[in-house]
Design an enzyme around this catalytic site. Structure first.
Site, PDB file in Angstrom:
ATOM      1  N   TYR A  45     -21.461   5.333   3.220  1.00 58.47           N
ATOM      2  CA  TYR A  45     -21.804   3.899   3.268  1.00 58.47           C
ATOM      3  C   TYR A  45     -22.208   3.435   4.658  1.00 58.47           C
ATOM      4  CZ  TYR A  45     -19.026   4.163  -1.049  1.00 58.47           C
ATOM      5  OH  TYR A  45     -18.516   4.518  -2.269  1.00 58.47           O
ATOM      6  N   TYR A 103     -17.041  -1.834 -10.334  1.00 56.29           N
ATOM      7  CA  TYR A 103     -17.286  -0.614  -9.569  1.00 56.29           C
ATOM      8  C   TYR A 103     -16.601   0.549 -10.290  1.00 56.29           C
ATOM      9  CZ  TYR A 103     -17.316   3.038  -6.103  1.00 56.29           C
ATOM     10  OH  TYR A 103     -17.505   4.241  -5.464  1.00 56.29           O
ATOM     11  N   LYS A 108      -7.596   8.733  -7.509  1.00 52.99           N
ATOM     12  CA  LYS A 108      -6.991   8.250  -6.263  1.00 52.99           C
ATOM     13  C   LYS A 108      -5.505   8.608  -6.107  1.00 52.99           C
ATOM     14  CE  LYS A 108     -10.470   5.048  -4.794  1.00 52.99           C
ATOM     15  NZ  LYS A 108     -11.377   4.307  -5.666  1.00 52.99           N
ATOM     16  N   ASP A 117     -10.728   1.951 -16.504  1.00 53.24           N
ATOM     17  CA  ASP A 117     -10.876   2.719 -15.280  1.00 53.24           C
ATOM     18  C   ASP A 117      -9.742   2.289 -14.348  1.00 53.24           C
ATOM     19  OD1 ASP A 117     -11.452   3.745 -12.825  1.00 53.24           O
ATOM     20  OD2 ASP A 117     -13.549   3.082 -12.767  1.00 53.24           O
TER      21      ASP A 117
HETATM   22  C1  LIG Z   1     -12.704   4.849  -6.182  1.00 53.08           C
HETATM   23  C2  LIG Z   1     -13.034   4.479  -7.573  1.00 53.08           C
HETATM   24  C3  LIG Z   1     -13.805   5.342  -8.396  1.00 53.08           C
HETATM   25  C4  LIG Z   1     -14.426   6.609  -7.874  1.00 53.08           C
HETATM   26  O1  LIG Z   1     -13.504   7.570  -7.507  1.00 53.08           O
HETATM   27  P1  LIG Z   1     -13.959   8.758  -6.522  1.00 53.08           P
HETATM   28  O2  LIG Z   1     -12.781   9.683  -6.499  1.00 53.08           O
HETATM   29  O3  LIG Z   1     -14.246   8.129  -5.207  1.00 53.08           O
HETATM   30  O4  LIG Z   1     -15.172   9.386  -7.126  1.00 53.08           O
HETATM   31  C5  LIG Z   1     -14.010   4.967  -9.706  1.00 53.08           C
HETATM   32  N1  LIG Z   1     -13.505   3.830 -10.205  1.00 53.08           N
HETATM   33  C6  LIG Z   1     -12.766   2.977  -9.453  1.00 53.08           C
HETATM   34  C7  LIG Z   1     -12.214   1.743 -10.076  1.00 53.08           C
HETATM   35  C8  LIG Z   1     -12.516   3.263  -8.108  1.00 53.08           C
HETATM   36  O5  LIG Z   1     -11.819   2.407  -7.359  1.00 53.08           O
END
Ligand SMILES: *Cc1c(COP(=O)(O)O)cnc(C)c1O
Length: 395
Positions: free
Chosen positions: A6, A132, A246, A219
């Site tokens: 970024y 996102y 994460k 997600d």
């Molecule tokens: C960080 C994130 C992703 C992507 O995860 P990466 O391990 O960075 O590919 C997808 N969805 C959400 C809500 C996120 O915060």
């Protein structure tokens, strides 16, 4: 050279060079900084946790990795079992991958193929405004990022709605027979600007998805493992597919999982080989990642992390109470997340260096100054993080 994320490489400032990290602290050659970002929200137990480090070392002494194609092993089977018990409802079927974005891709692919396997031609996704879901192409497509529109043009087949029940109902009225899934970051939209909303919206979404046979995907790559003050938003409203990443491995290694419920799994379980899910990241089910994830979940339970998160929220509310500034649009707090939204992005210019000089690592973006601290933070350390945020406006 390293191409940093970024960043406009021509104008970026030199990154801070980290030489050690322990607990909530990251160390440069001459400074000790509280990491108020938890390394992009994943480092929930802090750095160099002895139990996690021990787990990964022990596994490395046996083997670090074998592929899941035709092979299996104890860390991955144990983690799948652990997740089955730990997660709500019949979210029992774990498809592992190496990052959150890929796990989102898998979820969307699952939802689409669930429909094609049963002969349906549904072709649209419902998603949220400011969503996102990661940086790979399909994840970007269902996401709602201006940079995406700017660089890659408009997109078809995705409807974005605000987190309002009327908009939700209207979208279903129009497209209920075309949606194959509704994907959402539940309760807290992270990278879109720490937007917080009510579980009532998700409950209504669950009803409409049931009524019109649309798969509901949460997600929880960012929200999972307590960040919202709930273990998972899925504890409140149960989705058909849940995505975790994460914090899954306690921040040790990139790994993620797409967890399907019984209905979704059954949509692939057949005598027809064409109904199989054709996906398989090289490092899915990595043995180091699985062994450290197991210990991370164990710590989360035995050390009563939900209580720690409640404390973080209470201290944050107490410290931010009464804080106002004409440049601040809103202060939002939910669980282990606090966000100060300003009117003008220029207001935050220089804040990172200001915080650095006061012993806090922060990474504001656009109009958002925020903290998502490691859950092991002590009260006085949290107060320091919040003080630095407030002091920026009191200069
Ligand atoms: C960080 C994130 C992703 C992507 O995860 P990466 O391990 O960075 O590919 C997808 N969805 C959400 C809500 C996120 O915060």
């Amino acid at each position: 050279m390293i191409w940093y994320p970024y960043e406009q490489m021509k104008t970026m400032r030199q990154p801070y060079k980290i030489v050690d990290a322990e607990g909530v602290y990251i160390y440069t050659e001459d400074r000790k900084l509280i990491d108020s970002v938890s390394s992009w929200w994943c480092m929930i137990h802090g750095y160099k946790h002895p139990v996690l480090t021990e787990a990964i070392k022990k596994q490395a002494d046996r083997f670090s990795h074998v592929m899941l194609g035709g092979l299996t092993h104890e860390p991955v089977t144990e983690l799948a079992e652990k997740l089955r018990d730990f997660l709500p409802g019949d979210l029992d079927y774990c498809f592992f991958s190496d990052s959150g974005s890929v796990a989102v891709e898998v979820a969307l692919k699952m939802a689409l193929q669930f429909n094609t396997n049963r002969g349906s031609g549904r072709d649209m996704v419902l998603s949220l405004q400011k969503a996102y879901h990661g940086d790979t192409f399909k994840a970007m497509e269902v996401g709602d990022d201006e940079d995406y529109h700017f660089a890659f043009g408009e997109k078809k087949g995705v409807v974005h709605i605000p987190t309002q029940t009327e908009a939700l109902e209207e979208a279903f009225r129009q497209y209920h027979d075309r949606f194959y899934c509704f994907i959402a970051e539940p309760l807290l939209q992270g990278a879109g600007g720490m937007r917080m909303y009510d579980a009532a919206f998700l409950k209504r979404a669950r009803e409409l998805c049931d009524q019109y046979d649309v798969l509901l995907i949460f997600d929880e790559v960012a929200t999972g493992f307590g960040r919202t003050g709930h273990r998972f938003a899925a504890d409140l409203v149960c989705p058909d597919i849940l995505v975790l990443g994460k914090a899954l491995t306690g921040g040790y290694i990139g790994h993620a999982v797409t967890v399907a419920n019984h209905k979704v799994f059954q949509g692939f379980y057949s005598d027809d080989s064409r109904h199989a899910l054709m996906h398989g990241p090289t490092f899915m089910g990595n043995a180091l990642a699985c062994s450290v994830a197991l210990k991370s979940i164990e710590l989360f339970e035995t050390e009563n992390y939900m209580e720690k998160i409640r404390k973080i929220e209470a201290v944050t509310r107490r410290e931010m109470d009464g804080f106002t500034d004409p440049r601040v649009k809103e202060v939002r707090i939910m669980g282990g997340c606090v966000c100060v939204e300003v009117y003008d992005p220029g207001t935050l210019k220089g804040f990172q260096q200001f915080a650095y000089e006061r012993g806090v690592f922060s990474r504001p973006f656009l109009k958002y100054m925020y903290a998502m601290v490691p859950y092991v933070i002590r009260e006085e350390e949290l107060v320091k993080v919040l003080d630095v945020m407030k002091e920026w406006f009191e200069r």
